[in-house]
Design a protein around this motif. Structure first.
Motif, mmCIF file in Angstrom:
data_model
loop_
_atom_site.group_PDB
_atom_site.id
_atom_site.type_symbol
_atom_site.label_atom_id
_atom_site.label_comp_id
_atom_site.label_asym_id
_atom_site.label_seq_id
_atom_site.Cartn_x
_atom_site.Cartn_y
_atom_site.Cartn_z
ATOM 1 N N GLU A 86 40.070 34.973 32.422
ATOM 2 C CA GLU A 86 39.370 33.834 31.848
ATOM 3 C C GLU A 86 40.267 32.606 31.923
ATOM 4 O OE1 GLU A 86 37.831 31.995 27.631
ATOM 5 O OE2 GLU A 86 37.948 34.174 27.776
ATOM 6 N N LEU A 87 39.730 31.514 32.454
ATOM 7 C CA LEU A 87 40.452 30.246 32.507
ATOM 8 C C LEU A 87 40.239 29.467 31.220
ATOM 9 C CD1 LEU A 87 39.580 29.163 36.136
ATOM 10 C CD2 LEU A 87 41.875 29.647 35.249
ATOM 11 N N GLN A 88 41.309 28.844 30.746
ATOM 12 C CA GLN A 88 41.220 27.980 29.570
ATOM 13 C C GLN A 88 42.046 26.721 29.833
ATOM 14 O OE1 GLN A 88 42.639 30.363 26.283
ATOM 15 N NE2 GLN A 88 40.740 31.539 26.182
ATOM 16 N N GLU A 89 41.414 25.578 29.702
ATOM 17 C CA GLU A 89 42.156 24.332 29.846
ATOM 18 C C GLU A 89 42.959 24.061 28.579
ATOM 19 O OE1 GLU A 89 40.920 20.586 32.178
ATOM 20 O OE2 GLU A 89 40.317 20.222 30.104
ATOM 21 N N MET A 90 42.388 24.442 27.435
ATOM 22 C CA MET A 90 43.098 24.365 26.165
ATOM 23 C C MET A 90 43.145 25.778 25.602
ATOM 24 S SD MET A 90 42.012 20.554 24.918
ATOM 25 C CE MET A 90 41.206 20.961 23.490
ATOM 26 N N ARG A 91 44.315 26.185 25.174
ATOM 27 C CA ARG A 91 44.533 27.564 24.735
ATOM 28 C C ARG A 91 43.549 27.968 23.638
ATOM 29 N NH1 ARG A 91 49.285 29.882 21.514
ATOM 30 N NH2 ARG A 91 48.898 32.082 21.802
ATOM 31 N N ASP A 92 42.995 29.181 23.823
ATOM 32 C CA ASP A 92 42.061 29.795 22.875
ATOM 33 C C ASP A 92 40.737 29.047 22.751
ATOM 34 O OD1 ASP A 92 43.888 31.850 22.284
ATOM 35 O OD2 ASP A 92 44.849 30.628 20.732
ATOM 36 N N ARG A 93 40.417 28.190 23.741
ATOM 37 C CA ARG A 93 39.124 27.497 23.748
ATOM 38 C C ARG A 93 38.461 27.733 25.093
ATOM 39 N NH1 ARG A 93 39.729 21.588 21.715
ATOM 40 N NH2 ARG A 93 37.486 21.681 21.992
ATOM 41 N N PRO A 94 37.174 28.103 25.091
ATOM 42 C CA PRO A 94 36.478 28.362 26.354
ATOM 43 C C PRO A 94 36.464 27.136 27.257
ATOM 44 C CG PRO A 94 35.116 29.002 24.478
ATOM 45 C CD PRO A 94 36.315 28.285 23.931
ATOM 46 N N SER A 95 36.580 27.385 28.537
ATOM 47 C CA SER A 95 36.448 26.337 29.531
ATOM 48 C C SER A 95 34.981 25.931 29.605
ATOM 49 C CB SER A 95 36.929 26.867 30.885
ATOM 50 O OG SER A 95 36.725 25.922 31.899
ATOM 51 N N THR A 96 34.718 24.635 29.682
ATOM 52 C CA THR A 96 33.347 24.138 29.759
ATOM 53 C C THR A 96 33.141 23.405 31.081
ATOM 54 O OG1 THR A 96 33.907 22.051 28.710
ATOM 55 C CG2 THR A 96 33.228 23.861 27.251
ATOM 56 N N PHE A 97 31.906 23.066 31.386
ATOM 57 C CA PHE A 97 31.583 22.374 32.629
ATOM 58 C C PHE A 97 32.374 21.075 32.771
ATOM 59 C CE2 PHE A 97 29.087 19.338 35.103
ATOM 60 C CZ PHE A 97 29.022 20.034 36.302
ATOM 61 N N ASP A 99 35.303 20.211 31.882
ATOM 62 C CA ASP A 99 36.748 20.212 32.135
ATOM 63 C C ASP A 99 37.086 20.357 33.614
ATOM 64 O OD1 ASP A 99 36.648 22.967 32.757
ATOM 65 O OD2 ASP A 99 37.553 23.581 30.870
ATOM 66 N N GLY A 100 36.124 20.726 34.451
ATOM 67 C CA GLY A 100 36.346 20.803 35.904
ATOM 68 C C GLY A 100 37.108 22.022 36.378
ATOM 69 N N LEU A 101 37.566 22.871 35.469
ATOM 70 C CA LEU A 101 38.372 24.053 35.794
ATOM 71 C C LEU A 101 37.456 25.240 36.054
ATOM 72 C CD1 LEU A 101 41.343 25.150 35.819
ATOM 73 C CD2 LEU A 101 41.023 25.654 33.388
ATOM 74 N N SER A 102 37.662 25.970 37.182
ATOM 75 C CA SER A 102 36.814 27.134 37.457
ATOM 76 C C SER A 102 37.438 28.045 38.502
ATOM 77 C CB SER A 102 35.422 26.701 37.936
ATOM 78 O OG SER A 102 35.469 26.237 39.272
ATOM 79 N N PHE A 103 36.820 29.207 38.666
ATOM 80 C CA PHE A 103 37.163 30.125 39.749
ATOM 81 C C PHE A 103 36.371 29.709 40.983
ATOM 82 C CE2 PHE A 103 38.110 32.779 35.996
ATOM 83 C CZ PHE A 103 39.431 33.092 36.284
ATOM 84 N N ASP A 104 36.665 28.531 41.506
ATOM 85 C CA ASP A 104 36.039 27.994 42.717
ATOM 86 C C ASP A 104 34.523 28.011 42.593
ATOM 87 O OD1 ASP A 104 36.139 26.788 45.193
ATOM 88 O OD2 ASP A 104 36.411 28.651 46.297
#
Length: 170
Positions: A86-97, A99-104
């Motif tokens: 699981e990717l997290q831009e901020m620790r212990d918070r889900p990545s959202t659309f 934030d631009g972060l994803s598994f490609d």
């Protein structure tokens, strides 16, 4: 801190140990991280982007593309029947659309996703960015390899990769 290419990786949050790092993170020279898990609990890899300037996209955007291979020694004493990232831009918070972060996520036919021990994978996007490997098993004292691409269209200098081995329930 383990430097490799334009990145520095850390096992500072515990529950696993980085044993070696190499590569630059490109498609021709993926970043390779060797780890050892001594338990079957989730562990967080901290990834620091060490470069001062991100590659520019047309317009005003930036882009980070990281080709990653993770080799993990299962020293937990338990077989693993699934493994989730699981990717997290901020620790212990889900990545959202946003934030631009994803598994490609933009790649609809992800031939870059692979595991040496699991036959299937499933990607979840929004509100999480998760990659679940299944249909396989990693026995104790065996090593498993995972390959995938991480993209970030709004790059931050630090982000997190939560790694979660799954054991059989009794």
């Amino acid at each position: 801190m383990w430097p490799a290419g334009p990145y520095a990786l850390s096992d500072e949050l515990g529950d696993f140990t980085i044993t070696a790092v190499g590569g630059s993170g490109t498609s021709d020279d993926p970043l390779v991280v060797m780890e050892e898990f001594r338990s079957a609990t989730p562990a967080t890899l901290t990834i620091h982007n060490a470069i001062r300037r991100m590659p520019r996209l047309p317009g005003d955007g930036h882009l980070m593309v990281l080709y990653l291979r993770i080799d993990i020694l299962n020293n937990s004493g338990h077989p693993w029947i699934e493994f989730e990232f699981e990717l997290q831009e901020m620790r212990d918070r889900p990545s959202t659309f946003g934030d631009g972060l994803s598994f490609d996520q933009r790649n609809r036919s992800p031939e870059t996703i692979f595991s040496s021990a699991f036959a299937r994978f499933h990607r979840d996007f929004e509100p999480y960015d998760r990659l679940l490997f299944s249909a396989g098993q990693v026995d104790p004292l065996s090593t498993v390899s995972f390959q995938f691409v991480i993209t970030d269209f709004t790059p931050r200098w630090t982000f997190y990769l939560v790694q979660d081995p799954r054991i059989p329930s009794s």
